[in-house]
Design a protein around this motif. Structure first.
Motif, short mmCIF file in Angstrom:
data_model
loop_
_atom_site.label_atom_id
_atom_site.label_comp_id
_atom_site.label_asym_id
_atom_site.label_seq_id
_atom_site.Cartn_x
_atom_site.Cartn_y
_atom_site.Cartn_z
N SER A 79 0.81 -1.23 0.00
CA SER A 79 0.00 0.00 0.00
C SER A 79 0.84 1.27 0.00
CB SER A 79 -0.95 0.00 1.21
OG SER A 79 -0.22 -0.08 2.43
N ALA A 80 2.09 1.19 0.46
CA ALA A 80 2.95 2.37 0.49
C ALA A 80 3.53 2.64 -0.90
CB ALA A 80 4.07 2.17 1.50
N ASP A 81 4.16 3.80 -1.05
CA ASP A 81 4.73 4.21 -2.34
C ASP A 81 6.11 3.60 -2.53
OD1 ASP A 81 5.11 5.49 -4.76
OD2 ASP A 81 5.82 7.36 -3.84
N ASN A 82 6.14 2.29 -2.67
CA ASN A 82 7.39 1.55 -2.86
C ASN A 82 7.57 1.18 -4.32
OD1 ASN A 82 8.38 1.36 -0.14
ND2 ASN A 82 6.73 -0.07 0.31
N PRO A 83 8.80 0.94 -4.77
CA PRO A 83 9.03 0.46 -6.14
C PRO A 83 8.29 -0.85 -6.39
CG PRO A 83 11.09 1.20 -5.15
CD PRO A 83 10.06 1.19 -4.05
N TYR A 84 7.82 -1.04 -7.61
CA TYR A 84 7.02 -2.23 -7.94
C TYR A 84 7.79 -3.53 -7.74
CZ TYR A 84 3.36 0.74 -9.88
OH TYR A 84 2.36 1.66 -10.03
N LEU A 85 9.10 -3.49 -7.97
CA LEU A 85 9.89 -4.71 -7.79
C LEU A 85 9.88 -5.14 -6.33
CD1 LEU A 85 11.78 -6.88 -8.84
CD2 LEU A 85 13.70 -5.29 -8.58
N ILE A 86 9.99 -4.18 -5.42
CA ILE A 86 9.97 -4.50 -3.99
C ILE A 86 8.59 -5.00 -3.57
CG2 ILE A 86 10.12 -3.48 -1.67
CD1 ILE A 86 12.41 -1.78 -2.67
N LYS A 87 7.54 -4.43 -4.12
CA LYS A 87 6.19 -4.90 -3.83
C LYS A 87 6.01 -6.34 -4.30
CE LYS A 87 3.74 -0.46 -3.98
NZ LYS A 87 2.61 0.29 -4.57
N ALA A 88 6.52 -6.63 -5.50
CA ALA A 88 6.40 -7.99 -6.04
C ALA A 88 7.16 -8.99 -5.18
CB ALA A 88 6.92 -8.02 -7.48
N MET A 89 8.34 -8.62 -4.72
CA MET A 89 9.14 -9.51 -3.88
C MET A 89 8.47 -9.73 -2.52
SD MET A 89 11.56 -10.52 -5.81
CE MET A 89 10.36 -10.32 -7.16
N ALA A 90 7.84 -8.70 -1.97
CA ALA A 90 7.12 -8.84 -0.69
C ALA A 90 5.97 -9.82 -0.83
CB ALA A 90 6.60 -7.48 -0.23
N LEU A 91 5.22 -9.70 -1.93
CA LEU A 91 4.11 -10.62 -2.17
C LEU A 91 4.62 -12.04 -2.41
CD1 LEU A 91 1.09 -11.05 -2.57
CD2 LEU A 91 1.40 -10.42 -4.99
N GLY A 92 5.71 -12.17 -3.17
CA GLY A 92 6.29 -13.49 -3.43
C GLY A 92 6.76 -14.16 -2.16
N LEU A 93 7.38 -13.41 -1.27
CA LEU A 93 7.87 -13.97 -0.01
C LEU A 93 6.71 -14.45 0.85
CD1 LEU A 93 10.42 -14.49 1.67
CD2 LEU A 93 10.15 -12.22 2.67
N GLN A 94 5.60 -13.71 0.85
CA GLN A 94 4.45 -14.14 1.64
C GLN A 94 3.81 -15.40 1.06
OE1 GLN A 94 3.69 -12.99 4.54
NE2 GLN A 94 1.94 -14.36 4.79
N LEU A 95 3.80 -15.51 -0.25
CA LEU A 95 3.25 -16.71 -0.89
C LEU A 95 4.10 -17.94 -0.56
CD1 LEU A 95 2.25 -15.29 -4.40
CD2 LEU A 95 0.72 -15.94 -2.52
N VAL A 96 5.42 -17.79 -0.56
CA VAL A 96 6.31 -18.89 -0.17
C VAL A 96 6.06 -19.27 1.28
CG1 VAL A 96 8.70 -19.58 0.19
CG2 VAL A 96 8.09 -18.31 -1.86
N SER A 97 5.87 -18.29 2.14
CA SER A 97 5.59 -18.55 3.55
C SER A 97 4.29 -19.33 3.72
CB SER A 97 5.52 -17.23 4.33
OG SER A 97 6.76 -16.57 4.34
N ALA A 98 3.28 -18.97 2.92
CA ALA A 98 2.00 -19.67 2.99
C ALA A 98 2.16 -21.13 2.58
CB ALA A 98 0.98 -18.98 2.10
N PHE A 99 2.97 -21.39 1.55
CA PHE A 99 3.22 -22.76 1.12
C PHE A 99 3.95 -23.54 2.20
CE2 PHE A 99 6.18 -25.77 -0.99
CZ PHE A 99 5.24 -26.67 -1.47
N TRP A 100 4.95 -22.91 2.82
CA TRP A 100 5.67 -23.57 3.89
C TRP A 100 4.77 -23.85 5.09
CZ3 TRP A 100 11.03 -20.64 4.08
CH2 TRP A 100 11.83 -21.14 3.05
N PHE A 101 3.85 -22.92 5.37
CA PHE A 101 2.91 -23.13 6.49
C PHE A 101 2.08 -24.39 6.25
CE2 PHE A 101 -1.44 -22.52 8.10
CZ PHE A 101 -1.17 -22.54 9.45
N TYR A 102 1.68 -24.61 5.02
CA TYR A 102 0.92 -25.83 4.67
C TYR A 102 1.75 -27.08 4.98
CZ TYR A 102 -0.78 -29.53 1.58
OH TYR A 102 -1.20 -30.74 1.08
N LYS A 103 3.02 -27.06 4.59
CA LYS A 103 3.89 -28.22 4.83
C LYS A 103 4.17 -28.40 6.33
CE LYS A 103 7.38 -28.91 2.10
NZ LYS A 103 8.64 -28.71 1.34
N ILE A 104 4.35 -27.29 7.05
CA ILE A 104 4.62 -27.38 8.49
C ILE A 104 3.41 -27.92 9.23
CG2 ILE A 104 5.07 -25.99 10.55
CD1 ILE A 104 6.70 -24.11 8.70
#
Length: 232
Positions: free
Chosen positions: A189-214
């Motif tokens: 939601s903040a005025d961050n570069p799009y690449l950083i926003k994409a990486m933040a979303l990607g990291l959260q998606l990986v965390s969600a996948f790991w949560f499923y495995k855990i």
């Protein structure tokens, strides 16, 4: 024009060399009879403690750890990110030598490296970045202790189960229930570069996948432990 400061590049290179040297010292001198993975996990544990400490020291306002949002990174924040990026590069390469490459882990490393480098190049989002370091690394010592205990002969013991549960609980609260979703939201939601926003979303998606495995791992272990008690 955006570029990475020379001192940041040097710090990343130094970090890669330092973590590599620590691994070699552990592997060749301290624990020469232990496995490659055991030695690497000790390095990863050391990084987790150092990263959380450095990130905590670089937080500018403890009443709002992710503030100020989308702001210029402080020198301490830049140094914290450079040390962690160096570690992630070391660990990504180190895992190739162990021939235990896992796709989800490789994706996590690449997303984190790209996101970290983007933050260092733009010299922005330092508050969000160091918060991400805290959130992602705070559960790491418990993650690695699970495997270290197994090699030390504690597989299937109450101690190993306690490490499993502690890791699952801390990971869930840090990455899934509180820290991760909130940090992803404010970064997007903040005025961050799009690449950083994409990486933040990607990291959260990986965390969600790991949560499923855990979650599957913990449920399986608790069921197995319950069944063993019933048969005794």
């Amino acid at each position: 024009m955006i570029y990475m400061e020379d001192y940041v590049v040097k710090l990343i290179v130094f970090s890669v060399a330092a973590w590599s040297a620590l691994f070699l010292a552990i592997r060749r001198i301290v624990f020469p009879k232990r496995s490659f993975d055991f030695c690497n996990r000790l390095v990863s544990t050391a990084h987790a403690f150092l990263a959380v400490a450095l990130a905590s020291l670089s937080i500018q306002d403890w009443s709002c750890p992710v503030c100020p949002l989308a702001s210029k990174s402080s020198p301490n924040q830049m140094q914290t990110l450079a040390v962690s990026v160096g570690y992630l590069i070391y660990d990504l390469v180190c895992c190739q030598f162990d021939k235990q490459v896992k796709l989800d882990n490789a994706v996590h490393h690449l997303v984190s490296i790209i996101g970290g480098i983007a933050g260092l190049v733009y010299q922005r989002c330092g508050s969000e970045m160091v918060a991400a370091v805290c959130i992602t690394e705070i559960s790491s010592p418990f993650l690695h202790s699970r495997e270290l205990l197994k090699e030390l002969g504690y597989r299937g013991t109450d101690l190993n189960l306690a490490a499993d549960i502690a890791f699952a609980v801390i990971f869930t609260f840090a990455r899934i229930l509180i820290g991760g979703p909130y940090l992803t939201y404010v970064t997007l939601s903040a005025d961050n570069p799009y690449l950083i926003k994409a990486m933040a979303l990607g990291l959260q998606l990986v965390s969600a996948f790991w949560f499923y495995k855990i979650a599957r791992m913990v449920i399986y272990k608790l069921r197995t432990r319950s069944s063993s008690f019933k048969t005794q």
